[in-house]
Design a protein around this motif. Structure first.
Motif, PDB file in Angstrom:
ATOM      1  N   CYS A 258      24.541  39.778  42.156  1.00 48.68           N
ATOM      2  CA  CYS A 258      23.792  38.560  41.790  1.00 48.68           C
ATOM      3  C   CYS A 258      22.296  38.761  41.922  1.00 48.68           C
TER       4      CYS A 258
ATOM      5  N   THR B 189      32.967  30.600  34.035  1.00 45.11           N
ATOM      6  CA  THR B 189      32.612  31.876  34.663  1.00 45.11           C
ATOM      7  C   THR B 189      32.540  31.731  36.186  1.00 45.11           C
ATOM      8  N   ASP B 190      32.019  30.600  36.638  1.00 38.98           N
ATOM      9  CA  ASP B 190      31.901  30.327  38.061  1.00 38.98           C
ATOM     10  C   ASP B 190      33.283  30.246  38.706  1.00 38.98           C
ATOM     11  N   SER B 191      34.183  29.534  38.052  1.00 41.08           N
ATOM     12  CA  SER B 191      35.513  29.325  38.610  1.00 41.08           C
ATOM     13  C   SER B 191      36.381  30.565  38.516  1.00 41.08           C
ATOM     14  N   LEU B 192      36.181  31.363  37.471  1.00 42.24           N
ATOM     15  CA  LEU B 192      36.917  32.619  37.394  1.00 42.24           C
ATOM     16  C   LEU B 192      36.589  33.486  38.602  1.00 42.24           C
ATOM     17  N   GLY B 193      35.294  33.510  38.953  1.00 39.51           N
ATOM     18  CA  GLY B 193      34.893  34.263  40.140  1.00 39.51           C
ATOM     19  C   GLY B 193      35.451  33.653  41.412  1.00 39.51           C
ATOM     20  N   THR B 194      35.350  32.320  41.535  1.00 39.72           N
ATOM     21  CA  THR B 194      35.833  31.643  42.730  1.00 39.72           C
ATOM     22  C   THR B 194      37.341  31.774  42.859  1.00 39.72           C
TER      23      THR B 194
ATOM     24  N   THR C 204      30.428  34.251  42.875  1.00 39.32           N
ATOM     25  CA  THR C 204      31.398  33.313  43.413  1.00 39.32           C
ATOM     26  C   THR C 204      32.657  33.986  43.939  1.00 39.32           C
TER      27      THR C 204
ATOM     28  N   PHE D  94      25.452  33.423  33.728  1.00 40.94           N
ATOM     29  CA  PHE D  94      26.907  33.480  33.650  1.00 40.94           C
ATOM     30  C   PHE D  94      27.435  34.712  34.397  1.00 40.94           C
ATOM     31  N   LEU D  95      26.813  35.860  34.141  1.00 41.39           N
ATOM     32  CA  LEU D  95      27.270  37.105  34.746  1.00 41.39           C
ATOM     33  C   LEU D  95      27.122  37.089  36.269  1.00 41.39           C
TER      34      LEU D  95
ATOM     35  N   ILE E 209      29.848  34.940  37.915  1.00 39.35           N
ATOM     36  CA  ILE E 209      31.152  35.582  38.082  1.00 39.35           C
ATOM     37  C   ILE E 209      31.171  36.447  39.343  1.00 39.35           C
TER      38      ILE E 209
END
Length: 426
Positions: free
Chosen positions: A390, A354-359, A227, A220-221, A224
């Motif tokens: 990452c 978490t992926d989309s928050l980063g993207t 992405t 998860f981390l 973020i």
């Protein structure tokens, strides 16, 4: 057949994400808006979709996933179609935000289904194919937007990518089947395949349990952090080549296409190689991911700095995109193999969040950094360095991934013994 059909559905659905990108300049000019504002539109697309996917992930662990997938596609594609008829920045923002719901909702549903269609090793190869649909869709969206937009206007591409998937979503009613939950888990899978219904159902309290799995938390981390470049670089790349390398939109889109092919090749081969490494030794998988992610930073910076021939630029971009993409499918592969069948919809909805928050933040941050630094290229280089975070987290994962896989397998074997005892005694 089912995997191929899901692949086509996801390609068209994910084309929505990048169909606007080649025409950023035209949209900004029509609505008199800045890079930061257009970045905010893209951010709303991903962030709102990710938040909604938390609900859909829970539903995917409890109800018929085939039906949920069909609903999610319709929820996403109808607003995508309506984006073509936006008359103001506010309307465009509204329709793009709703389109993100469909993309976000489909993510946990599809991966939950894949987890119950294949065993622990073959999942890696299938995940690679499904993951490639995101990149193939992005490339397809860029092609449609980049070649149709300048000639027919930025609105037509939205219609082209949305209408076919609305028809396919309806066809899915007759093509897709709901997989048996837990059918390919060691131990309990044999009982499920013989007709036994997988006994576990999701509970709200299980969310705490999911975060306690070290592999989940680390992935998860890194999602973020990683992405942010995946959000900013693909989204602004065509505009970067147009604005700072003096390429036409069509030529810049062609360059992006080559980069996209590297991305697709990296995802597919990354999943294949990841499955092979996993079969040899589970600890090799996070080592592979950490190493290739670090190399991806190096090649990306070299590509963004390059000022020479177009052919060499394409070659460098292909290598950079290929290297950076090897990790993606293996992240999803690892998530499938450390979480129980009744948890996979929710775990992928959390990962999507978490992926989309980063993207989403990456797209917005890319626009903001472009304004602050006075250069879109400088903003993209800063974004690329987030991949180093990452790489570090993936190397840490070496100490936890194998243990988490073993815990899951032990849990499924114990569940099989308990279920068999209850079945025979009943």
């Amino acid at each position: 057949m089912a995997v191929l059909f899901i692949l086509v559905l996801m390609v068209l659905l994910n084309a929505d994400q990048m169909v606007m990108s080649p025409n950023i300049g035209a949209i900004e000019q029509e609505f008199s808006i800045s890079d930061a504002q257009i970045g905010l539109v893209a951010s709303s697309f991903t962030v709102i979709g990710a938040l909604v996917s938390l609900v859909w992930g829970y539903l995917a662990d409890k109800y018929n996933r085939k039906n949920l997938l069909i609903y999610s596609i319709l929820v996403g594609e109808i607003p995508c179609l309506m984006s073509a008829f936006s008359k103001s920045y506010g309307e465009l923002f509204f329709w793009r935000a709703l389109t993100g719901i469909g993309v976000g909702a489909s993510f946990p549903i599809v991966y939950s289904m894949i987890g119950d269609m294949f065993d622990e090793v073959r999942r890696g190869r299938v995940v690679a194919l499904i993951s490639s649909s995101i990149s193939i869709g992005s490339v397809f969206g860029m092609i449609v937007g980049g070649f149709l937009g300048p000639k027919y206007g930025w609105r037509i591409p939205f219609i082209v990518v949305s209408v076919p998937n609305i028809a396919l979503a309806i066809l899915s009613i007759f093509v897709l089947k709901e997989p048996r939950r837990g059918a390919f888990e060691k131990g309990i899978g044999e009982l499920v395949q013989s007709g036994y219904v997988y006994p576990k159902i999701p509970k709200p309290s299980d969310y705490v349990k999911l975060i306690k799995v070290k592999t989940n938390l680390l992935l998860f981390l890194q999602g973020i952090a990683g992405t942010i470049p995946w959000g900013a670089i693909p989204y602004f790349l065509v505009e970067f080549f147009r604005r700072e390398r003096s390429l036409s939109v069509e030529t810049a889109t062609l360059v992006f296409l080559v980069f996209g092919l590297g991305n697709i090749a990296g995802i597919i081969l990354g999943g294949m190689w990841g499955s092979s490494l996993y079969a040899r030794s589970k600890s090799l998988l996070p080592i592979f991911c950490g190493t290739t992610t670090a190399l991806g930073v190096l090649f990306t910076i070299v590509t963004l700095n390059y000022l020479g021939s177009l052919v060499t630029l394409m070659l460098l971009g292909f290598i950079a995109s290929f290297t950076a993409s090897l990790t993606g499918p293996n992240v999803k592969f690892m998530l499938l193999n450390v979480n129980e069948p009744q948890d996979r919809g929710r775990i992928f909805s959390i990962f999507n969040l978490t992926d989309s928050l980063g993207t989403g933040f990456g797209k917005f941050a890319g626009g903001m950094m472009s304004v602050a630094l006075g250069s879109l290229g400088a903003a993209l280089k800063v974004s690329a360095y987030f991949w180093l975070i990452c790489a570090v987290l993936l190397f840490v994962l070496v100490f936890y991934f194998s243990k988490d896989v073993e815990k899951l397998q032990k849990s499924m074997m114990e569940l099989a013994k308990t279920s068999y005892t209850s079945k025979t005694s009943g």
